[in-house]
Design a protein around this motif. Structure first.
Motif, short mmCIF file in Angstrom:
data_model
loop_
_atom_site.label_atom_id
_atom_site.label_comp_id
_atom_site.label_asym_id
_atom_site.label_seq_id
_atom_site.Cartn_x
_atom_site.Cartn_y
_atom_site.Cartn_z
N PRO A 139 -2.36 59.25 -18.25
CA PRO A 139 -2.79 59.15 -19.65
C PRO A 139 -4.25 59.58 -19.78
O PRO A 139 -5.03 59.45 -18.82
CB PRO A 139 -2.62 57.67 -19.97
N PRO A 140 -4.63 60.11 -20.96
CA PRO A 140 -5.99 60.62 -21.14
C PRO A 140 -7.09 59.63 -20.78
O PRO A 140 -8.10 60.01 -20.17
CB PRO A 140 -6.04 60.98 -22.63
N HIS A 141 -6.90 58.33 -21.12
CA HIS A 141 -7.97 57.37 -20.84
C HIS A 141 -8.23 57.24 -19.34
O HIS A 141 -9.35 57.00 -18.90
CB HIS A 141 -7.67 56.00 -21.48
N LYS A 142 -7.17 57.45 -18.56
CA LYS A 142 -7.33 57.36 -17.10
C LYS A 142 -8.06 58.59 -16.57
O LYS A 142 -8.92 58.49 -15.69
CB LYS A 142 -5.95 57.22 -16.44
N VAL A 143 -7.73 59.76 -17.13
CA VAL A 143 -8.43 60.99 -16.72
C VAL A 143 -9.93 60.86 -17.05
O VAL A 143 -10.79 61.22 -16.24
CB VAL A 143 -7.81 62.22 -17.43
N VAL A 144 -10.23 60.30 -18.22
CA VAL A 144 -11.63 60.11 -18.61
C VAL A 144 -12.32 59.16 -17.62
O VAL A 144 -13.45 59.42 -17.16
CB VAL A 144 -11.73 59.55 -20.05
N ALA A 145 -11.64 58.07 -17.26
CA ALA A 145 -12.25 57.10 -16.32
C ALA A 145 -12.52 57.75 -14.97
O ALA A 145 -13.58 57.54 -14.36
CB ALA A 145 -11.33 55.89 -16.16
N ILE A 146 -11.58 58.58 -14.50
CA ILE A 146 -11.75 59.23 -13.20
C ILE A 146 -12.93 60.21 -13.24
O ILE A 146 -13.81 60.20 -12.37
CB ILE A 146 -10.45 59.95 -12.79
N LEU A 147 -12.98 61.02 -14.30
CA LEU A 147 -14.06 62.02 -14.39
C LEU A 147 -15.41 61.36 -14.58
O LEU A 147 -16.40 61.73 -13.93
CB LEU A 147 -13.78 62.99 -15.54
N SER A 148 -15.48 60.38 -15.48
CA SER A 148 -16.80 59.79 -15.71
C SER A 148 -17.26 59.01 -14.49
O SER A 148 -18.45 59.02 -14.14
CB SER A 148 -16.85 58.95 -16.99
N GLY A 149 -16.31 58.37 -13.79
CA GLY A 149 -16.68 57.68 -12.55
C GLY A 149 -17.18 58.66 -11.50
O GLY A 149 -18.20 58.43 -10.86
N ALA A 150 -16.46 59.77 -11.34
CA ALA A 150 -16.85 60.76 -10.33
C ALA A 150 -18.20 61.38 -10.66
O ALA A 150 -19.06 61.51 -9.77
CB ALA A 150 -15.77 61.84 -10.23
N PHE A 151 -18.42 61.75 -11.92
CA PHE A 151 -19.69 62.39 -12.28
C PHE A 151 -20.86 61.40 -12.20
O PHE A 151 -22.01 61.82 -12.10
CB PHE A 151 -19.60 63.09 -13.63
N GLY A 152 -20.55 60.12 -12.25
CA GLY A 152 -21.61 59.13 -12.05
C GLY A 152 -22.20 59.17 -10.64
O GLY A 152 -23.32 58.74 -10.42
N TYR A 153 -21.45 59.71 -9.68
CA TYR A 153 -21.93 59.81 -8.30
C TYR A 153 -22.39 61.21 -7.94
O TYR A 153 -23.03 61.41 -6.90
CB TYR A 153 -20.82 59.42 -7.32
N LEU A 154 -22.02 62.22 -8.79
CA LEU A 154 -22.35 63.61 -8.46
C LEU A 154 -23.78 63.96 -8.81
O LEU A 154 -24.27 63.59 -9.89
CB LEU A 154 -21.41 64.56 -9.22
#
Ligand SMILES: C[S@@+](CC[C@H](N)C(=O)[O-])C[C@H]1O[C@@H](n2cnc3c(N)ncnc32)[C@H](O)[C@@H]1O
Length: 212
Positions: free
Chosen positions: A145-160
């Motif tokens: 679901p879109p909310h999960k994709v958003v959580a994954i991307l925002s979490g990942a970019f928080g470390y990048l």
């Protein structure tokens, strides 16, 4: 057969490429059994082959620094990262499928293997600040679901790092991240390769921050 890492090799001695040149039958069987148990989560019938592993890791070098891999499964991209010169201790492997955890710990003993949903990346402090040079994602984003994709991307970019990139495999005809999600997070996507030498044929997208 469990393949061991080759960290005993002296600096300058090439790491054998045999690990990315073939896919052990045992991996195909265990991966396919995992897919039968949970097709939505596993999202592919067989592990990725060497052609797509090479595409996924083509821009990564020993200088990339820490790398996060999301959904490593049996580790085809992980082996390719090591072949590209990434140090095993610089790898953080995030895997939700319990079937793969022991195997990953055995194969990559110096890597950090985290049994966790990739959507929880921002709930745990995996790194201080943002030192990560690349995120490699084998996740089946199209079935999420879109909310999960958003959580994954925002979490990942928080470390990048600012110059870091998120690499995503897809079996679909276009980027698996919808434009409104990219726009909302200030990200851009570019296809960096496609291959038919994989089951199924696959493409790789590089997701980066938009320039201010
Ligand atoms: C399509 S398979 C790719 C496996 C491997 N990277 C490859 O290319 O062969 C997707 C992998 O992501 C894992 N996975 C699925 N959803 C996940 C989630 N929310 N968090 C972490 N891993 C997940 C699955 O267990 C599986 O190992």
């Amino acid at each position: 057969m469990v393949m061991k890492s080759n960290n005993h090799l002296e600096p300058g001695i090439a790491r054998p490429r045999v690990r990315t040149a073939r896919m052990p039958v045992a991996d195909i069987i265990s991966f396919s059994l995992s897919w039968i148990r949970n097709p939505l989560r596993v999202a592919a019938v067989a592990p990725s082959g060497p052609a797509v592993a090479a595409l996924m890791t083509q821009e990564i070098t020993a200088e990339t620094g820490p790398v996060i891999e999301l959904g490593p499964g049996t580790g085809p991209f992980t082996y390719a990262l090591l072949d590209r010169g990434v140090r095993e201790r610089d790898l953080t492997l995030i895997e939700y499928g319990s079937d793969f955890i022991r195997l990953l710990q055995t194969r990559f003993p110096q890597a950090r293997v985290v049994w966790m949903d990739a959507a929880w990346l921002d709930k745990y402090k995996l790194f201080e600040n943002a030192p990560v040079g690349a995120v490699i994602s084998g996740l089946g984003l199209l079935t999420m679901p879109p909310h999960k994709v958003v959580a994954i991307l925002s979490g990942a970019f928080g470390y990048l790092r600012r110059d870091g990139a998120f690499y995503q495999i897809t079996y679909g005809p276009r980027c698996p991240i919808a434009d409104p999600i990219l726009d909302g997070l200030g990200l851009q996507a570019a296809c960096i390769g496609q291959t038919r030498r994989n089951v199924p044929p696959a493409s790789v997208y590089r997701i980066t921050r938009r320039k201010p």
